[in-house]
Write an enzyme that holds these catalytic residues in place. Structure first.
Site, short mmCIF file in Angstrom:
data_model
loop_
_atom_site.label_atom_id
_atom_site.label_comp_id
_atom_site.label_asym_id
_atom_site.label_seq_id
_atom_site.Cartn_x
_atom_site.Cartn_y
_atom_site.Cartn_z
N SER A 91 48.06 45.33 -67.87
CA SER A 91 48.05 45.82 -69.24
C SER A 91 49.48 45.88 -69.80
CB SER A 91 47.37 47.19 -69.27
OG SER A 91 47.12 47.60 -70.60
N ASP A 330 41.54 43.72 -70.97
CA ASP A 330 42.61 44.44 -70.30
C ASP A 330 42.51 44.39 -68.78
OD1 ASP A 330 44.31 46.73 -69.42
OD2 ASP A 330 44.47 47.04 -71.57
#
Length: 804
Positions: A91, A330
């Site tokens: 991320s 993500d």
């Protein structure tokens, strides 16, 4: 002088807007590596200052001077080099990991990224144009936002946050509000702002021979179907959603550079960063075609596109999936703390000096110990769903990974104890093989004779245990061949490799490679089939032997210039070790910059097609007759016995010309005695982690760990952590505040790390003085960027001044 490498495998957690804090941390780590590189760049001894090491470098510097002086103070007792050779991120940590790794690979600049972070990590920049609220958009929400902001002053502490929160809440609903295209544009601009990798093709913060690997986790939303062999049913279908982008850099000893971080690779790096940071609900999923469209609009090319797909989507292609249709979200959904990627990358790293291996992880929002006796209330409906789908997976602890590190360290200690205990007896056996002391100038023929005799003596002394050792070696070679050749069958199912291994085992039994009893036989001129098989295909043994010899050379560095080793110099050891590493790289299937990395790299395209056709001629698996032809072709291409002769030549020539008598005796003892070492340890340990034969220690960089700053009033929580870590997107002040703390926290922890690795016994006052010097260097540099009247800078300065 004792020489040592502090090697850092960096793990960057996810954290949404806390990415700005992590930028401050990674920037400081980059500065530490720059300082180390400057200290060791001088050919005529260490330079007097960081500036003197780079007189023509116009890039700005600040804390580099502090770290340079600290490392220089370790001389002449210890030459400590600091390196980052593994980076893993998820991320927001994936974005920072990508940019840091590119800077490390080609010695590019991270400084220009700070302004981009502070400017672009803002809700007004990230909102999609068609979703941005107008003056009267959802006007009925204004009173609600005003009422909430009055009651939740901690959530919305100033007018900027209230205005931007109002804009965000009144913008488009039920579709991701943030613009993935804009994020890609920002990342492309940031990557280009770092500099041109082609201007100085050989520039790098990595030394020759040491690879850099970057690992970025993502989640494939739809996933792809994989086939897993089972008993009943014989095959099970599963969906695979986990994915990891991998990028590598390495400069070979001869200077050849193999890099995934050049300018032509930037679109692939940016896509990996963009995909890893596709926070569900905030950013739309990422697809490769989005990058293609953006590059077309900007008039930019992607020369490394084919290589990017080959490196990162080979498994997709094997399973019949189309990576260009995949939608990535993500990386923190399934793997917010990519320790496993860092651990796997450490294994097999070459060691040129004594290594102090650290895994350093950045955790911008660490868990806080709950009060004793406190009991949480029962979660409600929506809280349960959110926790199950997001919060709990993102905060899954790394207990298993840390236990794995502890287990690895314990195995290494056991193996070290075994080697140390057996060393005197192995030395006696080598003297018996030599028939006396080592001659001053042994010939190649003598060395080959001693090596063969040592193998025979090791077999005779091991007794019946030797047969088990040989069977393990043969089975290991067969498994390696199955893994190497199974892609040639053209099958997409995971049963291809087990089926080929079974066919190879049947071939081995029918050809006498796996007989009921492994007996060398009376006629050494006509060795049994299994002997010839190991000569042709036992790559693993040759790899273990070379790595063991390199490890023994590493041990000599600590005593160079002392006692019996007074006439041995580090550059001589370097030269011999570089030659051994070059031999290791040429072994088929060894990772490196060469074309031989997969074991079939010596074949051209036409020969590969012919090999594929031959492997597929008999149907799903080849027959023994076909395997005869395939393996004969492979043995002729690999020429492993010729490579063994080259090693003999290295010891006959370089061992004589480059090493003093004591070092020569020690390394010859390791070479000839390896037959004993291998029988002793291979069956029980497999020579685990033979390159980096050192314990791994884990260090954290997080707000609570900056003890000096904490004592002087700095908070344990970051401002951007508000609003589930989205707070930094709504306040430039918060971003500046957390960026500054990121630099200061990292500066404090970096100094702790170097002092610990260097074994320095310094007073607390001296350590705090070093930290304060680094703090003031940060403040002076950032005042030029942010301005003397900056509110965040003033607050941070007050904490620093309170430290003394």
């Amino acid at each position: 002088m004792k020489e040592k490498e502090l090697r850092i495998a960096l793990v960057c957690y996810g954290g949404v807007s806390l990415a700005v804090y992590m930028h401050g941390v990674t920037k400081e780590l980059w500065k530490l590596v720059r300082a180390s590189q400057a200290l060791h760049a001088g050919r005529n001894g260490p330079p007097a200052s960081f500036k003197e090491a780079h007189p023509s470098d116009r890039r700005s510097y600040d804390t580099e001077s502090v770290y340079f002086d600290l490392l220089r103070d370790l001389l002449p007792d210890l030459s400590l080099r600091v390196l980052i050779d593994v980076v893993a991120g998820a991320s927001a940590g994936g974005i920072n990991g990508v940019l840091l790794a590119r800077a490390l690979a080609h010695d590019l600049d991270l400084e220009p990224l700070t302004s981009l972070w502070l400017e672009n990590a803002d809700v007004t920049r990230l909102l999609t144009p068609d979703s941005r609220a107008g003056k009267w958009s959802k006007w009925f929400m204004r009173p609600v936002i005003w009422a909430l902001s009055q009651r939740l002053e901690r959530l919305t502490p100033d007018q900027e946050v209230r205005e931007k929160l109002s804009l965000f809440v009144r913008s488009r609903w039920f579709r991701p509000p943030f613009d993935g295209k804009r994020l890609m544009e920002f990342l492309l601009d940031a990557s280009h702002a770092m500099g041109d990798s082609g201007q100085r093709p050989l520039a790098s913060l990595l030394p020759r021979g040491l690879p850099l690997s970057l690992h970025v986790t993502v989640t494939d939303f739809n996933g792809y179907t994989t086939r897993i062999p089972a008993h009943d049913p014989p095959e099970i279908l599963e969906r695979e959603h986990r994915h990891r982008f991998t990028f590598r850099y390495r400069r070979a000893g001869e200077g050849e550079v193999d890099s995934d971080f050049r300018d032509e690779d930037v679109p692939g790096l940016v896509f990996a960063a963009r995909a890893s940071a596709s926070y569900p609900g905030a950013f739309p999923p990422a697809q490769v075609r989005q990058m293609d469209r953006l590059l077309n609009e900007r008039g930019e090319s992607w020369e490394g596109r084919a290589h990017f797909f080959q490196r990162n989507f080979a498994e997709y292609r094997r399973q019949g999936a189309d990576p260009e249709q995949a939608s990535f979200i993500d990386g923190s959904v399934l793997n917010n703390k990519p320790f496993a990627a860092a651990l796997s990358a450490i294994a097999g790293q070459p060691a040129y000096r004594e290594v102090d291996r650290r895994i350093v992880y950045i955790d911008p929002k660490p868990a806080i110990r709950a009060a004793v006796g406190a009991r949480a209330d029962t979660p409600g409906f929506f809280r349960t769903i959110r926790g199950a789908l997001s919060d709990i997976p993102r905060n899954e602890p790394v207990r298993d990974e840390l236990l794995a590190i502890a287990g690895r360290n314990a195995r290494i200690e056991r193996l070290r104890g075994l080697l140390d205990a057996a060393r005197p007896r192995v030395a006696d056996q080598v003297r018996r093989v030599l028939g006396g002391p080592l001659p001053p100038a042994p010939t190649i023929e003598q060395i080959r004779h001693w090596r063969d005799r040592a193998s025979a003596e090791a077999a005779a002394q091991a007794g019946f245990a030797y047969e088990a050792y040989l069977r393990l070696k043969i089975e290991g070679a067969l498994e390696h061949l199955a893994g190497l050749l199974s892609p040639c069958l053209g099958r997409v199912d995971l049963g291809a490799r087990p089926a080929l291994l079974k066919a190879l085992q049947q071939w081995a039994r029918s050809r006498g490679v796996l007989p009921d009893q492994l007996d060398p036989g009376p006629n050494t001129d006509q060795p049994p089939a299994w002997v010839q098989f190991l000569r042709d295909f036992d790559i693993a043994f040759r790899s273990r032997r070379l790595r063991f010899l390199i490890r023994e050379l590493n041990a000599i560095y600590a005593v160079v210039g002392e006692g019996d080793h007074a006439d041995t110099r580090p550059p001589d050891l370097d030269e011999m070790k570089a030659t051994l590493y070059s031999s290791l790289e040429r072994l088929p299937g060894m990772s490196g910059a060469g074309t031989n990395a997969d074991g079939l790299g010596m074949f051209n395209a036409g020969e590969r097609i012919a090999l594929n056709n031959l492997m597929r001629a008999d149907g799903p698996v080849p027959t023994p007759d076909t395997l005869d032809r395939v393996l004969a072709h492979l043995a002729a291409a690999w020429k492993l016995e010729e490579q063994s002769s080259e090693i003999d030549e290295i010891f006959a020539l370089m061992g004589l010309n480059y090493l003093g008598p004591a070092a020569r005796r020690q390394i010859f003892e390791a070479y000839l005695g390896f037959a004993y070492w291998d029988v002793l340890t291979f069956s029980t340990s497999g020579w685990v982690e033979l390159d980096e034969f050192h314990a791994i220690r884990v260090d954290r960089i997080a707000p609570p760990d900056a003890k000096l700053l904490r004592r002087c009033g700095a908070p344990a929580d970051l401002r951007s952590a508000r609003m589930n870590a989205f707070g930094g997107f709504f306040s430039r002040h918060d971003r500046e505040h957390d960026y500054l703390l990121g630099r200061l926290h990292a500066a404090e922890r970096v100094i702790d790390l170097v002092i610990d690795a260097g074994g320095l016994d310094l007073s607390e006052a001296r350590i705090n003085g070093l930290k304060l010097r680094a703090f003031h260097a940060v403040l002076v540099a950032e005042e030029q960027r942010l301005g003397a009247g900056n509110r965040a800078l003033a607050q941070v300065r007050a904490w620093v001044e309170a430290c003394g």
